[in-house]
Design a protein around this motif. Sequence first.
Motif, mmCIF file in Angstrom:
data_model
loop_
_atom_site.group_PDB
_atom_site.id
_atom_site.type_symbol
_atom_site.label_atom_id
_atom_site.label_comp_id
_atom_site.label_asym_id
_atom_site.label_seq_id
_atom_site.Cartn_x
_atom_site.Cartn_y
_atom_site.Cartn_z
ATOM 1 N N ARG A 1 23.164 -11.629 5.554
ATOM 2 C CA ARG A 1 23.262 -11.509 4.577
ATOM 3 C C ARG A 1 23.213 -9.837 4.430
ATOM 4 N N ILE A 2 21.896 -9.891 3.383
ATOM 5 C CA ILE A 2 21.430 -9.001 2.642
ATOM 6 C C ILE A 2 21.443 -7.408 3.318
ATOM 7 N N ARG A 3 21.306 -8.082 4.096
ATOM 8 C CA ARG A 3 21.090 -6.205 5.325
ATOM 9 C C ARG A 3 22.709 -5.640 4.971
ATOM 10 N N LEU B 1 13.077 -16.345 -14.632
ATOM 11 C CA LEU B 1 12.703 -15.693 -14.910
ATOM 12 C C LEU B 1 12.304 -15.316 -13.212
ATOM 13 N N TYR B 2 11.681 -16.010 -13.260
ATOM 14 C CA TYR B 2 10.844 -15.814 -11.737
ATOM 15 C C TYR B 2 12.040 -15.233 -10.390
ATOM 16 N N LEU B 3 13.235 -15.046 -10.519
ATOM 17 C CA LEU B 3 14.141 -15.118 -9.549
ATOM 18 C C LEU B 3 15.196 -13.587 -10.135
ATOM 19 N N LEU B 4 14.448 -13.211 -11.707
ATOM 20 C CA LEU B 4 15.181 -12.191 -12.059
ATOM 21 C C LEU B 4 14.512 -10.608 -11.938
ATOM 22 N N LYS B 5 12.994 -11.178 -12.082
ATOM 23 C CA LYS B 5 11.750 -10.492 -12.426
ATOM 24 C C LYS B 5 11.466 -10.263 -10.276
ATOM 25 N N ALA B 6 11.824 -11.140 -9.679
ATOM 26 C CA ALA B 6 11.911 -10.563 -7.959
ATOM 27 C C ALA B 6 12.851 -9.611 -7.785
ATOM 28 N N PHE B 7 14.268 -9.878 -8.400
ATOM 29 C CA PHE B 7 15.066 -8.421 -7.786
ATOM 30 C C PHE B 7 14.458 -6.972 -8.700
ATOM 31 N N GLU B 8 14.254 -7.458 -9.845
ATOM 32 C CA GLU B 8 13.510 -6.384 -10.826
ATOM 33 C C GLU B 8 12.775 -5.539 -9.766
ATOM 34 N N GLU B 9 11.607 -6.512 -9.808
ATOM 35 C CA GLU B 9 10.300 -5.528 -8.775
ATOM 36 C C GLU B 9 10.915 -5.387 -7.264
ATOM 37 N N GLY B 10 12.329 -4.899 -6.846
ATOM 38 C CA GLY B 10 12.630 -4.615 -5.591
ATOM 39 C C GLY B 10 12.162 -5.434 -4.885
ATOM 40 N N ALA B 11 13.245 -6.815 -5.348
ATOM 41 C CA ALA B 11 13.834 -7.343 -3.953
ATOM 42 C C ALA B 11 15.258 -7.401 -4.021
ATOM 43 N N ASP B 12 15.852 -7.123 -2.459
ATOM 44 C CA ASP B 12 17.285 -6.731 -2.413
ATOM 45 C C ASP B 12 18.352 -8.209 -2.399
ATOM 46 N N GLY B 13 16.905 -9.338 -2.060
ATOM 47 C CA GLY B 13 18.109 -10.399 -2.063
ATOM 48 C C GLY B 13 16.693 -11.796 -2.177
ATOM 49 N N VAL B 14 16.868 -13.206 -2.630
ATOM 50 C CA VAL B 14 16.130 -14.172 -3.220
ATOM 51 C C VAL B 14 16.262 -15.497 -3.062
ATOM 52 N N MET B 15 15.290 -15.726 -1.734
ATOM 53 C CA MET B 15 15.777 -17.372 -2.357
ATOM 54 C C MET B 15 14.886 -18.898 -2.223
ATOM 55 N N GLU C 1 22.336 -1.130 10.025
ATOM 56 C CA GLU C 1 21.680 -1.320 11.176
ATOM 57 C C GLU C 1 20.417 -1.219 11.052
ATOM 58 N N THR C 2 19.675 -0.414 9.996
ATOM 59 C CA THR C 2 18.483 0.840 9.478
ATOM 60 C C THR C 2 17.598 0.256 8.680
ATOM 61 N N PHE C 3 18.706 -0.531 7.889
ATOM 62 C CA PHE C 3 18.020 -1.438 6.315
ATOM 63 C C PHE C 3 17.404 -2.662 6.108
ATOM 64 N N GLU C 4 16.110 -2.350 5.930
ATOM 65 C CA GLU C 4 14.823 -3.245 5.870
ATOM 66 C C GLU C 4 15.057 -4.118 4.228
ATOM 67 N N PRO C 5 16.329 -5.441 4.395
ATOM 68 C CA PRO C 5 15.894 -5.716 3.418
ATOM 69 C C PRO C 5 14.514 -6.431 2.319
ATOM 70 N N LYS C 6 14.292 -6.539 1.823
ATOM 71 C CA LYS C 6 12.967 -7.726 0.939
ATOM 72 C C LYS C 6 13.415 -8.909 0.105
ATOM 73 N N ASN D 1 11.096 -9.682 7.243
ATOM 74 C CA ASN D 1 12.011 -9.405 5.507
ATOM 75 C C ASN D 1 11.363 -10.203 4.423
ATOM 76 N N ILE D 2 11.372 -11.524 4.960
ATOM 77 C CA ILE D 2 10.623 -13.031 3.988
ATOM 78 C C ILE D 2 10.009 -12.720 4.312
ATOM 79 N N HIS D 3 9.621 -13.032 2.416
ATOM 80 C CA HIS D 3 8.347 -12.686 2.028
ATOM 81 C C HIS D 3 7.731 -14.210 0.689
ATOM 82 N N ILE D 4 7.221 -14.970 1.894
ATOM 83 C CA ILE D 4 7.066 -16.423 0.855
ATOM 84 C C ILE D 4 5.745 -16.498 -0.590
#
Lengths: 220, 148
Positions: free
Chosen positions: B134-136, B58-72, B11-16, B43-46
Amino acid sequence: MIVADQKPINEILGMLERYDKVLFVGCQTCVAVCMAGGEKETGVLASLVRLARQKAGQPIEIDEAAIQRQCEEEFIEPLEADGYQAILSLGCGVGVNKLADHFGIPVLPGLNTGFMGHIEEHGVWAETCAGCGDCVLHRTGGICPVVRCAKSLMNGPCGGYTDDGLCESGTGAPCAWIAIYKRLKELGLLESMTETSPPKDWSKDRFSGPRTRVREDVRL
Amino acid sequence: MQNNVTPDETETFEPKIIAFCCHYCAFAAADLAGTMRLQYPPNIHIIRLPCTGKVDALYLLKAFEEGADGVMVAGCEEGSCHFTNGNLRAKKRVHHVRDQLEQTGIEGERLEMFNLSSAMGSRFAEIAHLMTDRIRKLGPLFGNESAN
Protein backbone atom coordinates in the motif's frame (compact mmCIF):
# COMPACT_ATOMS: atom_id res chain seq x y z
CA MET A 1 -12.07 26.27 34.14
CA ILE A 2 -12.12 27.94 30.75
CA VAL A 3 -13.06 25.40 28.11
CA ALA A 4 -11.74 25.80 24.57
CA ASP A 5 -11.43 23.78 21.41
CA GLN A 6 -8.73 23.68 18.78
CA LYS A 7 -9.51 25.59 15.61
CA PRO A 8 -9.90 23.47 12.47
CA ILE A 9 -6.45 22.59 11.15
CA ASN A 10 -7.09 24.25 7.79
CA GLU A 11 -7.97 27.53 9.48
CA ILE A 12 -4.70 27.35 11.42
CA LEU A 13 -2.74 26.52 8.26
CA GLY A 14 -4.38 29.52 6.58
CA MET A 15 -3.32 31.85 9.40
CA LEU A 16 0.25 30.55 9.19
CA GLU A 17 0.49 30.70 5.40
CA ARG A 18 2.72 33.78 5.26
CA TYR A 19 5.13 32.65 7.99
CA ASP A 20 8.00 30.16 8.00
CA LYS A 21 9.35 30.56 11.52
CA VAL A 22 6.78 30.49 14.28
CA LEU A 23 6.63 29.89 18.03
CA PHE A 24 3.73 27.77 19.31
CA VAL A 25 2.90 28.57 22.92
CA GLY A 26 0.66 26.32 25.00
CA CYS A 27 -0.91 27.13 28.36
CA GLN A 28 -0.66 24.65 31.21
CA THR A 29 -3.75 25.69 33.15
CA CYS A 30 -7.39 25.57 31.99
CA VAL A 31 -6.81 24.60 28.36
CA ALA A 32 -4.37 21.87 29.40
CA VAL A 33 -7.04 20.35 31.64
CA CYS A 34 -9.63 20.51 28.85
CA MET A 35 -7.07 18.94 26.49
CA ALA A 36 -7.09 21.76 23.96
CA GLY A 37 -3.91 23.76 24.43
CA GLY A 38 -1.53 22.19 26.95
CA GLU A 39 2.03 21.08 26.29
CA LYS A 40 0.88 17.83 24.68
CA GLU A 41 -1.70 19.42 22.39
CA THR A 42 0.88 22.04 21.40
CA GLY A 43 3.24 19.24 20.38
CA VAL A 44 0.57 17.42 18.39
CA LEU A 45 -0.53 20.57 16.55
CA ALA A 46 3.06 21.61 15.81
CA SER A 47 3.76 18.15 14.44
CA LEU A 48 0.68 18.25 12.22
CA VAL A 49 1.49 21.71 10.89
CA ARG A 50 5.10 20.73 10.15
CA LEU A 51 3.89 17.64 8.27
CA ALA A 52 1.27 19.60 6.33
CA ARG A 53 3.71 22.32 5.31
CA GLN A 54 6.42 19.82 4.37
CA LYS A 55 3.86 17.95 2.27
CA ALA A 56 2.85 21.20 0.57
CA GLY A 57 6.50 21.91 -0.25
CA GLN A 58 6.59 24.94 2.08
CA PRO A 59 8.45 23.78 5.19
CA ILE A 60 7.94 25.73 8.37
CA GLU A 61 10.18 25.98 11.42
CA ILE A 62 8.16 25.66 14.61
CA ASP A 63 9.45 25.80 18.15
CA GLU A 64 7.19 24.78 20.99
CA ALA A 65 6.78 26.20 24.47
CA ALA A 66 4.19 25.85 27.19
CA ILE A 67 3.93 28.29 30.06
CA GLN A 68 2.03 27.87 33.28
CA ARG A 69 -0.48 30.65 32.60
CA GLN A 70 -0.68 32.89 29.57
CA CYS A 71 -2.97 35.24 31.46
CA GLU A 72 -0.24 36.33 33.90
CA GLU A 73 2.60 38.63 33.01
CA GLU A 74 5.07 36.93 35.36
CA PHE A 75 4.78 33.68 33.40
CA ILE A 76 5.00 35.45 30.02
CA GLU A 77 8.06 37.47 30.97
CA PRO A 78 10.65 34.65 30.65
CA LEU A 79 9.36 33.64 27.21
CA GLU A 80 11.74 34.58 24.40
CA ALA A 81 10.24 35.29 20.98
CA ASP A 82 13.19 36.91 19.23
CA GLY A 83 13.65 35.72 15.68
CA TYR A 84 10.09 34.44 15.23
CA GLN A 85 7.77 35.99 12.67
CA ALA A 86 4.66 35.16 14.69
CA ILE A 87 3.35 33.33 17.73
CA LEU A 88 0.50 30.83 17.66
CA SER A 89 -1.10 30.79 21.09
CA LEU A 90 -2.88 27.69 22.32
CA GLY A 91 -4.15 29.60 25.31
CA CYS A 92 -7.69 30.87 25.70
CA GLY A 93 -8.56 34.27 24.27
CA VAL A 94 -7.19 35.90 27.41
CA GLY A 95 -3.80 34.34 26.73
CA VAL A 96 -3.84 35.53 23.11
CA ASN A 97 -4.64 39.08 24.28
CA LYS A 98 -1.86 39.01 26.86
CA LEU A 99 0.78 37.62 24.48
CA ALA A 100 -0.23 40.15 21.84
CA ASP A 101 0.15 42.96 24.40
CA HIS A 102 3.58 41.68 25.41
CA PHE A 103 5.26 40.82 22.11
CA GLY A 104 5.66 43.09 19.11
CA ILE A 105 4.85 40.38 16.59
CA PRO A 106 1.52 38.96 15.41
CA VAL A 107 -0.08 36.55 17.89
CA LEU A 108 -2.54 34.12 16.32
CA PRO A 109 -5.26 32.14 18.12
CA GLY A 110 -4.97 28.37 17.84
CA LEU A 111 -8.14 27.79 19.85
CA ASN A 112 -11.75 28.86 19.86
CA THR A 113 -12.50 29.77 23.46
CA GLY A 114 -15.86 28.42 24.52
CA PHE A 115 -17.08 28.78 28.08
CA MET A 116 -16.52 28.37 31.79
CA GLY A 117 -17.37 24.82 32.66
CA HIS A 118 -16.65 21.58 34.43
CA ILE A 119 -15.62 18.07 33.44
CA GLU A 120 -18.74 15.95 33.08
CA GLU A 121 -16.79 12.81 32.23
CA HIS A 122 -13.43 12.13 30.59
CA GLY A 123 -13.61 13.96 27.26
CA VAL A 124 -16.88 15.80 28.01
CA TRP A 125 -17.09 19.35 29.32
CA ALA A 126 -20.23 21.31 30.15
CA GLU A 127 -20.96 24.97 30.74
CA THR A 128 -22.06 25.77 34.28
CA CYS A 129 -21.35 29.46 34.88
CA ALA A 130 -21.95 32.47 32.65
CA GLY A 131 -19.89 34.90 34.75
CA CYS A 132 -22.91 37.23 34.97
CA GLY A 133 -21.44 39.20 37.88
CA ASP A 134 -24.52 38.85 40.10
CA CYS A 135 -24.67 35.29 41.44
CA VAL A 136 -28.06 33.77 42.31
CA LEU A 137 -26.91 30.23 43.11
CA HIS A 138 -27.91 30.55 46.79
CA ARG A 139 -31.54 30.74 45.64
CA THR A 140 -31.36 27.93 43.12
CA GLY A 141 -29.71 25.08 44.98
CA GLY A 142 -26.36 25.65 43.25
CA ILE A 143 -27.77 25.21 39.74
CA CYS A 144 -27.24 28.25 37.54
CA PRO A 145 -30.40 29.38 35.70
CA VAL A 146 -28.46 32.03 33.79
CA VAL A 147 -26.44 29.52 31.83
CA ARG A 148 -28.36 26.28 32.21
CA CYS A 149 -31.76 27.72 31.30
CA ALA A 150 -31.94 28.58 27.59
CA LYS A 151 -33.97 31.70 28.47
CA SER A 152 -31.91 32.59 31.58
CA LEU A 153 -35.17 32.78 33.52
CA MET A 154 -34.97 33.89 37.13
CA ASN A 155 -38.43 32.56 37.99
CA GLY A 156 -38.87 29.36 36.04
CA PRO A 157 -39.79 26.93 34.73
CA CYS A 158 -41.35 28.40 31.61
CA GLY A 159 -43.34 25.24 30.90
CA GLY A 160 -41.53 24.54 27.66
CA TYR A 161 -40.10 21.18 28.52
CA THR A 162 -40.59 17.67 27.24
CA ASP A 163 -42.23 14.83 29.19
CA ASP A 164 -38.80 13.58 30.19
CA GLY A 165 -37.79 16.97 31.57
CA LEU A 166 -35.63 18.19 28.70
CA CYS A 167 -35.59 21.78 27.49
CA GLU A 168 -37.77 22.42 24.45
CA SER A 169 -34.85 24.24 22.78
CA GLY A 170 -33.77 20.85 21.45
CA THR A 171 -30.24 20.96 22.82
CA GLY A 172 -30.86 17.80 24.81
CA ALA A 173 -30.14 19.68 28.02
CA PRO A 174 -32.34 19.04 31.04
CA CYS A 175 -34.66 21.87 32.05
CA ALA A 176 -32.63 23.87 34.57
CA TRP A 177 -35.70 24.80 36.59
CA ILE A 178 -36.88 21.20 36.95
CA ALA A 179 -33.36 20.41 38.19
CA ILE A 180 -33.56 23.38 40.57
CA TYR A 181 -36.95 22.19 41.88
CA LYS A 182 -35.59 18.68 42.53
CA ARG A 183 -32.44 20.00 44.20
CA LEU A 184 -34.37 22.39 46.47
CA LYS A 185 -36.72 19.56 47.39
CA GLU A 186 -33.75 17.35 48.34
CA LEU A 187 -32.33 20.20 50.41
CA GLY A 188 -35.66 20.85 52.16
CA LEU A 189 -35.69 24.38 50.76
CA LEU A 190 -38.66 24.06 48.42
CA GLU A 191 -40.45 27.03 50.00
CA SER A 192 -37.88 29.31 48.34
CA MET A 193 -39.54 28.45 45.02
CA THR A 194 -42.54 30.49 46.17
CA GLU A 195 -40.43 33.63 46.50
CA THR A 196 -40.30 35.76 43.38
CA SER A 197 -36.80 36.80 42.43
CA PRO A 198 -36.42 40.53 41.81
CA PRO A 199 -35.22 41.71 38.40
CA LYS A 200 -31.61 40.73 37.96
CA ASP A 201 -28.92 43.40 37.69
CA TRP A 202 -27.59 42.70 34.21
CA SER A 203 -25.36 45.76 34.29
CA LYS A 204 -22.68 43.57 35.86
CA ASP A 205 -22.81 41.14 32.91
CA ARG A 206 -20.24 41.23 30.13
CA PHE A 207 -22.69 42.83 27.69
CA SER A 208 -22.25 46.09 29.56
CA GLY A 209 -18.66 46.32 28.30
CA PRO A 210 -15.32 44.94 29.45
CA ARG A 211 -15.17 44.43 33.20
CA THR A 212 -12.28 45.22 35.52
CA ARG A 213 -11.94 44.16 39.13
CA VAL A 214 -9.88 46.26 41.50
CA ARG A 215 -8.92 45.37 45.07
CA GLU A 216 -7.16 48.38 46.47
CA ASP A 217 -6.06 46.53 49.62
CA VAL A 218 -3.85 44.13 47.66
CA ARG A 219 -2.48 46.53 45.05
CA LEU A 220 1.26 47.12 45.24
CA MET B 1 -4.19 13.35 -2.55
CA GLN B 2 -1.89 10.86 -4.26
CA ASN B 3 1.72 11.45 -5.15
CA ASN B 4 2.48 11.18 -8.83
CA VAL B 5 4.73 8.15 -8.62
CA THR B 6 5.68 6.50 -11.86
CA PRO B 7 5.36 2.69 -12.14
CA ASP B 8 9.16 2.38 -12.06
CA GLU B 9 9.41 4.42 -8.89
CA THR B 10 6.63 2.36 -7.32
CA GLU B 11 8.60 -0.82 -7.92
CA THR B 12 11.91 0.50 -6.58
CA PHE B 13 10.69 2.60 -3.66
CA GLU B 14 11.34 0.91 -0.33
CA PRO B 15 9.01 2.50 2.22
CA LYS B 16 9.84 2.83 5.87
CA ILE B 17 6.95 1.60 7.98
CA ILE B 18 6.79 1.87 11.74
CA ALA B 19 4.67 -0.76 13.48
CA PHE B 20 3.58 -0.06 17.03
CA CYS B 21 2.89 -3.57 18.31
CA CYS B 22 1.25 -4.73 21.50
CA HIS B 23 3.49 -6.99 23.57
CA TYR B 24 0.69 -9.49 24.17
CA CYS B 25 -0.44 -10.09 20.59
CA ALA B 26 1.09 -8.47 17.50
CA PHE B 27 4.63 -8.48 18.87
CA ALA B 28 4.29 -12.15 19.77
CA ALA B 29 2.71 -12.78 16.35
CA ALA B 30 5.71 -11.13 14.67
CA ASP B 31 7.96 -13.35 16.76
CA LEU B 32 5.92 -16.39 15.69
CA ALA B 33 6.17 -15.34 12.05
CA GLY B 34 9.94 -15.44 12.49
CA THR B 35 9.84 -18.82 14.22
CA MET B 36 7.66 -20.12 11.39
CA ARG B 37 10.30 -18.85 8.93
CA LEU B 38 7.67 -16.77 7.17
CA GLN B 39 9.04 -14.17 4.80
CA TYR B 40 7.79 -10.62 5.19
CA PRO B 41 9.20 -7.31 3.93
CA PRO B 42 12.07 -5.80 5.90
CA ASN B 43 10.36 -2.41 5.59
CA ILE B 44 8.46 -2.98 8.84
CA HIS B 45 10.22 -1.57 11.90
CA ILE B 46 8.61 -2.79 15.08
CA ILE B 47 8.26 -0.76 18.27
CA ARG B 48 6.95 -2.87 21.15
CA LEU B 49 4.35 -1.33 23.44
CA PRO B 50 2.93 -2.82 26.64
CA CYS B 51 -0.53 -2.35 25.05
CA THR B 52 -1.79 -0.37 22.08
CA GLY B 53 -3.61 1.72 24.70
CA LYS B 54 -0.17 3.34 25.15
CA VAL B 55 -0.40 4.77 21.63
CA ASP B 56 -0.55 8.51 21.59
CA ALA B 57 -1.26 10.91 18.72
CA LEU B 58 2.23 12.32 19.18
CA TYR B 59 3.86 8.87 18.71
CA LEU B 60 2.11 8.48 15.37
CA LEU B 61 2.86 11.99 14.12
CA LYS B 62 6.47 11.92 15.28
CA ALA B 63 6.97 8.66 13.41
CA PHE B 64 5.92 10.44 10.20
CA GLU B 65 7.99 13.49 11.06
CA GLU B 66 11.06 11.32 11.65
CA GLY B 67 10.83 9.73 8.23
CA ALA B 68 8.20 6.99 8.24
CA ASP B 69 6.18 6.69 5.02
CA GLY B 70 3.56 4.61 6.79
CA VAL B 71 2.61 3.77 10.36
CA MET B 72 0.66 0.80 11.63
CA VAL B 73 -0.69 0.03 15.06
CA ALA B 74 -1.26 -3.65 15.77
CA GLY B 75 -3.18 -4.69 18.84
CA CYS B 76 -5.25 -7.53 20.25
CA GLU B 77 -8.52 -8.55 18.69
CA GLU B 78 -11.45 -6.50 19.91
CA GLY B 79 -12.72 -7.98 23.15
CA SER B 80 -9.40 -9.69 23.87
CA CYS B 81 -7.24 -6.82 25.12
CA HIS B 82 -4.97 -7.88 27.98
CA PHE B 83 -5.90 -4.59 29.66
CA THR B 84 -9.62 -4.83 28.75
CA ASN B 85 -10.00 -1.90 26.38
CA GLY B 86 -6.58 -0.47 25.49
CA ASN B 87 -7.01 -1.55 21.87
CA LEU B 88 -10.39 0.21 21.65
CA ARG B 89 -8.81 3.40 22.94
CA ALA B 90 -6.02 3.06 20.39
CA LYS B 91 -8.61 2.58 17.65
CA LYS B 92 -10.24 5.93 18.50
CA ARG B 93 -6.88 7.70 18.59
CA VAL B 94 -5.79 6.20 15.27
CA HIS B 95 -9.07 7.27 13.63
CA HIS B 96 -8.67 10.78 15.04
CA VAL B 97 -5.11 11.14 13.75
CA ARG B 98 -6.13 9.70 10.36
CA ASP B 99 -8.82 12.36 10.07
CA GLN B 100 -6.35 15.08 10.98
CA LEU B 101 -3.78 13.80 8.48
CA GLU B 102 -6.40 13.80 5.74
CA GLN B 103 -7.35 17.37 6.56
CA THR B 104 -3.72 18.39 6.10
CA GLY B 105 -3.43 16.72 2.71
CA ILE B 106 -1.69 13.53 3.81
CA GLU B 107 -3.27 10.23 2.75
CA GLY B 108 -5.07 8.64 5.72
CA GLU B 109 -4.20 5.18 4.36
CA ARG B 110 -0.65 5.75 5.50
CA LEU B 111 -1.90 5.06 9.02
CA GLU B 112 -3.79 1.87 9.85
CA MET B 113 -4.79 -0.15 12.87
CA PHE B 114 -4.87 -3.97 12.78
CA ASN B 115 -6.14 -6.49 15.29
CA LEU B 116 -4.70 -9.95 15.64
CA SER B 117 -3.83 -12.57 18.25
CA SER B 118 -0.42 -13.85 19.31
CA ALA B 119 -1.13 -17.11 17.43
CA MET B 120 -1.50 -15.31 14.08
CA GLY B 121 2.07 -15.31 12.80
CA SER B 122 0.97 -15.71 9.20
CA ARG B 123 -1.55 -12.88 9.57
CA PHE B 124 1.26 -10.62 10.78
CA ALA B 125 3.31 -11.47 7.69
CA GLU B 126 0.22 -10.82 5.54
CA ILE B 127 -0.29 -7.40 7.18
CA ALA B 128 3.39 -6.56 6.64
CA HIS B 129 2.97 -7.32 2.91
CA LEU B 130 -0.31 -5.42 2.74
CA MET B 131 1.09 -2.27 4.33
CA THR B 132 4.32 -2.38 2.34
CA ASP B 133 2.43 -2.76 -0.95
CA ARG B 134 0.00 0.00 0.00
CA ILE B 135 2.70 2.50 0.97
CA ARG B 136 4.83 1.57 -2.03
CA LYS B 137 1.89 2.47 -4.27
CA LEU B 138 1.33 5.75 -2.42
CA GLY B 139 5.00 6.66 -2.76
CA PRO B 140 7.25 8.46 -0.30
CA LEU B 141 5.51 10.72 2.20
CA PHE B 142 7.75 13.58 1.14
CA GLY B 143 9.85 14.11 -1.92
CA ASN B 144 7.21 14.55 -4.61
CA GLU B 145 5.92 17.92 -3.44
CA SER B 146 6.54 19.58 -6.80
CA ALA B 147 4.18 17.05 -8.41
CA ASN B 148 1.31 17.92 -6.04
